[in-house]
Design a protein around this motif. Sequence first.
Motif, short mmCIF file in Angstrom:
data_model
loop_
_atom_site.label_atom_id
_atom_site.label_comp_id
_atom_site.label_asym_id
_atom_site.label_seq_id
_atom_site.Cartn_x
_atom_site.Cartn_y
_atom_site.Cartn_z
N VAL A 143 -11.04 -2.09 49.19
CA VAL A 143 -11.00 -1.85 50.64
C VAL A 143 -9.63 -2.22 51.20
O VAL A 143 -9.02 -1.46 51.96
N LEU A 144 -9.14 -3.40 50.83
CA LEU A 144 -7.84 -3.84 51.33
C LEU A 144 -6.72 -2.92 50.86
O LEU A 144 -5.83 -2.55 51.63
N THR A 145 -6.78 -2.54 49.59
CA THR A 145 -5.74 -1.65 49.04
C THR A 145 -5.71 -0.31 49.74
O THR A 145 -4.65 0.16 50.18
N ASP A 146 -6.88 0.32 49.88
CA ASP A 146 -6.92 1.65 50.50
C ASP A 146 -6.58 1.59 51.98
O ASP A 146 -5.94 2.53 52.51
N ALA A 147 -6.99 0.52 52.66
CA ALA A 147 -6.66 0.39 54.08
C ALA A 147 -5.15 0.25 54.28
O ALA A 147 -4.57 0.87 55.18
N ILE A 148 -4.52 -0.55 53.42
CA ILE A 148 -3.06 -0.73 53.52
C ILE A 148 -2.35 0.57 53.15
O ILE A 148 -1.36 0.96 53.79
N LYS A 149 -2.83 1.27 52.12
CA LYS A 149 -2.24 2.55 51.74
C LYS A 149 -2.22 3.51 52.93
O LYS A 149 -1.20 4.15 53.24
N ASP A 150 -3.37 3.65 53.58
CA ASP A 150 -3.49 4.58 54.70
C ASP A 150 -2.61 4.16 55.87
O ASP A 150 -2.06 5.01 56.58
N ALA A 151 -2.49 2.87 56.09
CA ALA A 151 -1.73 2.38 57.24
C ALA A 151 -0.22 2.47 57.01
O ALA A 151 0.53 2.78 57.93
N ASN A 166 -10.69 6.75 51.47
CA ASN A 166 -10.06 7.74 50.58
C ASN A 166 -10.12 9.15 51.15
O ASN A 166 -9.34 10.01 50.75
N VAL A 167 -11.04 9.38 52.08
CA VAL A 167 -11.19 10.70 52.68
C VAL A 167 -10.20 10.92 53.82
O VAL A 167 -9.63 12.00 53.97
N ILE A 168 -9.99 9.88 54.64
CA ILE A 168 -9.15 10.04 55.82
C ILE A 168 -7.69 10.26 55.43
O ILE A 168 -7.25 9.87 54.35
N GLU A 169 -6.95 10.90 56.32
CA GLU A 169 -5.55 11.21 56.07
C GLU A 169 -4.69 9.97 56.29
O GLU A 169 -4.81 9.29 57.31
N PRO A 170 -3.82 9.63 55.34
CA PRO A 170 -2.95 8.46 55.52
C PRO A 170 -1.84 8.74 56.53
O PRO A 170 -1.56 9.89 56.87
N HIS A 174 5.74 22.15 51.98
CA HIS A 174 4.98 23.37 51.76
C HIS A 174 4.24 23.32 50.42
O HIS A 174 3.87 24.34 49.85
N GLY A 175 4.01 22.11 49.92
CA GLY A 175 3.28 21.94 48.67
C GLY A 175 1.79 21.86 48.88
O GLY A 175 1.28 22.07 50.00
N ASP A 176 1.06 21.56 47.82
CA ASP A 176 -0.39 21.42 47.89
C ASP A 176 -0.77 20.26 48.80
O ASP A 176 -0.20 19.17 48.70
N LYS A 177 -1.72 20.49 49.69
CA LYS A 177 -2.09 19.46 50.67
C LYS A 177 -2.62 18.20 50.01
O LYS A 177 -2.35 17.08 50.46
N GLY A 178 -3.37 18.37 48.91
CA GLY A 178 -3.90 17.20 48.20
C GLY A 178 -2.80 16.37 47.58
O GLY A 178 -2.82 15.14 47.64
N ASP A 179 -1.81 17.04 46.99
CA ASP A 179 -0.67 16.34 46.39
C ASP A 179 0.15 15.62 47.46
O ASP A 179 0.63 14.50 47.23
#
Length: 270
Positions: free
Chosen positions: A112-120, A40-44, A159-164
């Motif tokens: 874990v599987l969900t977040d890994a796939i999201k990032d990838a 969840n911390v790493i950039e997708p 140019h929006g919020d980086k978190g969003d």
Amino acid sequence: MADIELGTHTIRSHGRAVAKIHKHDWIILILLIILIIILNVIEPFHRFVGRDMMADLRYPMKSNTVPVWAVPLIAILLPAFIIIGIYIKKPNVYDLHNALLGLLFSVLITGVLTDAIKDAVGRPRPDFFWRCFPDGKEVSFELFYVQLYDNFTTSVICHGDKGDIKEGHKSFPSGHSSWVFCGLGFLTWYLAGKIRVFNRRGHVAKLCILLVPLLCASLVAISRVDDYWHHWQDVSAGGLLGLVVSSVIYLQFYPPPYDVNGMFFQALHV
């Protein structure tokens, strides 16, 4: 190793022995939690979003009907509450331990599987336009083409919020859907074995009980599409992922519900 005699085995009488036997399993659960935090911390991956593609990503940016904090309550605490209630009615610490361990393994592996796939995958959410351009300057595309889109790649320059924007690249699969279908899916399997739904005695009312957690999971998944946080493919894939993982994990601990011993756990040896 000695067989476990099924009967009244409480946390006080056998809890320490059970915890000692399965200490490695609980260590793995902690590692899974750490892995979810890291994912969840790493950039997708920022998937290419061209000028013409933004036409399909302009849905309104809304708040969550089912907030993020409510997902663990629905997927973990609610099934755990029911499992503990069954233990109170008929104390068996081995069954309690296996059910809770299976539930936690199901949702954490799914996470874990969900977040890994999201990032990838990095698929943009339906409301990506407003995450990218919160000022909504779509009428200025021709005038500010250089500032809004890269000249070489023609990819969008937000140019929006980086978190969003970061969350905007995590559409596939739906985490809400995978978690609730996993947790409530595991609960469905567990109840099916405990109330002996498939004993062929024609008690359809028992089958209706199993539909309640699945209906709740479906409503949560549908809310993700209604809130424009996910495409329908995202919630379909997330729900399927959760059901598959919960099914596999359940069958690691229990026989199939239609088995004559479906209400008992698999691990009869310590």
